[in-house]
Design a protein around this motif. Sequence first.
Motif, PDB file in Angstrom:
ATOM      1  N   ILE A 177      11.539   4.526   2.699  1.00 57.55           N
ATOM      2  CA  ILE A 177      11.225   5.680   1.848  1.00 57.55           C
ATOM      3  C   ILE A 177      12.167   6.836   2.173  1.00 57.55           C
ATOM      4  N   HIS A 178      12.400   7.071   3.454  1.00 52.52           N
ATOM      5  CA  HIS A 178      13.306   8.142   3.873  1.00 52.52           C
ATOM      6  C   HIS A 178      14.725   7.889   3.350  1.00 52.52           C
ATOM      7  N   GLN A 179      15.194   6.653   3.474  1.00 49.31           N
ATOM      8  CA  GLN A 179      16.533   6.316   2.996  1.00 49.31           C
ATOM      9  C   GLN A 179      16.637   6.481   1.484  1.00 49.31           C
ATOM     10  N   GLN A 180      15.599   6.092   0.761  1.00 48.20           N
ATOM     11  CA  GLN A 180      15.599   6.223  -0.693  1.00 48.20           C
ATOM     12  C   GLN A 180      15.633   7.690  -1.106  1.00 48.20           C
ATOM     13  N   LYS A 181      14.841   8.526  -0.428  1.00 49.68           N
ATOM     14  CA  LYS A 181      14.842   9.961  -0.735  1.00 49.68           C
ATOM     15  C   LYS A 181      16.209  10.563  -0.449  1.00 49.68           C
ATOM     16  N   THR A 237       0.832  -1.206   0.000  1.00 51.39           N
ATOM     17  CA  THR A 237       0.000   0.000   0.000  1.00 51.39           C
ATOM     18  C   THR A 237       0.864   1.252   0.000  1.00 51.39           C
ATOM     19  N   TYR A 238       1.966   1.204   0.727  1.00 55.22           N
ATOM     20  CA  TYR A 238       2.840   2.374   0.840  1.00 55.22           C
ATOM     21  C   TYR A 238       3.931   2.408  -0.229  1.00 55.22           C
ATOM     22  N   THR A 239       4.508   1.245  -0.559  1.00 57.94           N
ATOM     23  CA  THR A 239       5.642   1.235  -1.486  1.00 57.94           C
ATOM     24  C   THR A 239       5.226   1.211  -2.948  1.00 57.94           C
ATOM     25  N   LYS A 240       4.096   0.609  -3.247  1.00 55.88           N
ATOM     26  CA  LYS A 240       3.621   0.429  -4.628  1.00 55.88           C
ATOM     27  C   LYS A 240       4.627  -0.359  -5.469  1.00 55.88           C
ATOM     28  N   ASP A 241       5.443  -1.153  -4.788  1.00 57.17           N
ATOM     29  CA  ASP A 241       6.444  -1.968  -5.467  1.00 57.17           C
ATOM     30  C   ASP A 241       6.476  -3.323  -4.773  1.00 57.17           C
ATOM     31  N   HIS A 242       6.142  -4.369  -5.527  1.00 55.88           N
ATOM     32  CA  HIS A 242       6.016  -5.710  -4.935  1.00 55.88           C
ATOM     33  C   HIS A 242       7.332  -6.197  -4.343  1.00 55.88           C
ATOM     34  N   VAL A 262       8.775  -6.886   4.459  1.00 53.74           N
ATOM     35  CA  VAL A 262       8.129  -7.906   5.299  1.00 53.74           C
ATOM     36  C   VAL A 262       9.158  -8.926   5.766  1.00 53.74           C
ATOM     37  N   GLN A 263      10.048  -9.340   4.876  1.00 51.09           N
ATOM     38  CA  GLN A 263      11.098 -10.288   5.266  1.00 51.09           C
ATOM     39  C   GLN A 263      11.990  -9.702   6.359  1.00 51.09           C
ATOM     40  N   GLU A 264      12.339  -8.420   6.228  1.00 52.84           N
ATOM     41  CA  GLU A 264      13.178  -7.778   7.246  1.00 52.84           C
ATOM     42  C   GLU A 264      12.475  -7.730   8.595  1.00 52.84           C
ATOM     43  N   LYS A 320       4.982  -0.741   8.906  1.00 55.87           N
ATOM     44  CA  LYS A 320       4.807   0.677   8.569  1.00 55.87           C
ATOM     45  C   LYS A 320       6.075   1.465   8.877  1.00 55.87           C
ATOM     46  N   PHE A 321       6.667   1.204  10.040  1.00 56.90           N
ATOM     47  CA  PHE A 321       7.902   1.884  10.406  1.00 56.90           C
ATOM     48  C   PHE A 321       9.011   1.572   9.395  1.00 56.90           C
ATOM     49  N   SER A 322       9.124   0.301   9.013  1.00 56.37           N
ATOM     50  CA  SER A 322      10.150  -0.100   8.039  1.00 56.37           C
ATOM     51  C   SER A 322       9.921   0.541   6.680  1.00 56.37           C
ATOM     52  N   VAL A 323       8.650   0.652   6.280  1.00 58.92           N
ATOM     53  CA  VAL A 323       8.324   1.297   5.004  1.00 58.92           C
ATOM     54  C   VAL A 323       8.765   2.758   5.033  1.00 58.92           C
TER      55      VAL A 323
END
Length: 192
Positions: free
Chosen positions: A88-92, A41-46, A53-55, A81-84
């Motif tokens: 996202i923060h790390q990617q930005k 829902t948050y990442t939009k990337d499977h 989820v694995q992490e 949610k926290f991991s997502v």
Amino acid sequence: MGVYVNFSDQELLEELRLGNRVAFTELFNRYWKKLLAISYTYTKDHSSAEEIVQEVFIGLWNRKDQLEIKALGPYLATAVKFSVFKSIHQQKRREELAMLNYQTELVALDEEKIHAKFLQEYIDGLVEQLPEKCRLVFKYSRNDGLSIPEIAAEMDIAEKTVEAHLTKALKTIKKDLNSSGTFLIALSLLIK
């Protein structure tokens, strides 16, 4: 393995604390689809969603003997949610750093191009002041990339004469660059 299907989350957590891999597998099977849906829902990337989820499950296993979890479902959903958000923060941040580095390289490249163009125009001006045959030999050599025999054939002169004109042109240019200080500036730009 079928026995653990009937266990409650709390019973499975107790087994997990003891290092029971089968209990861990049951927890994984029980929650991974729900967590994947939240992550997607948050990442939009499977692929990213699966990795998150694995992490979370790896973290659950690694901290199995330290966790005090009252409600496993909400705990795992919050962890995803926290991991997502962390991902996202790390990617930005990676994108910002890449853009910053990219822009810095462009500015440095532009400066080098400006200096090189200035130096080329200065040398072109010096070449234009050379005697006609000397200038022509230099242009054939440096601009057209012709060899000494090719220049000699083109201009219908001896190869030794071509060498003499080329030597004279190079000495004149080098002398002018040295005396004007441009040679030092050009050298300093190359050293940077």
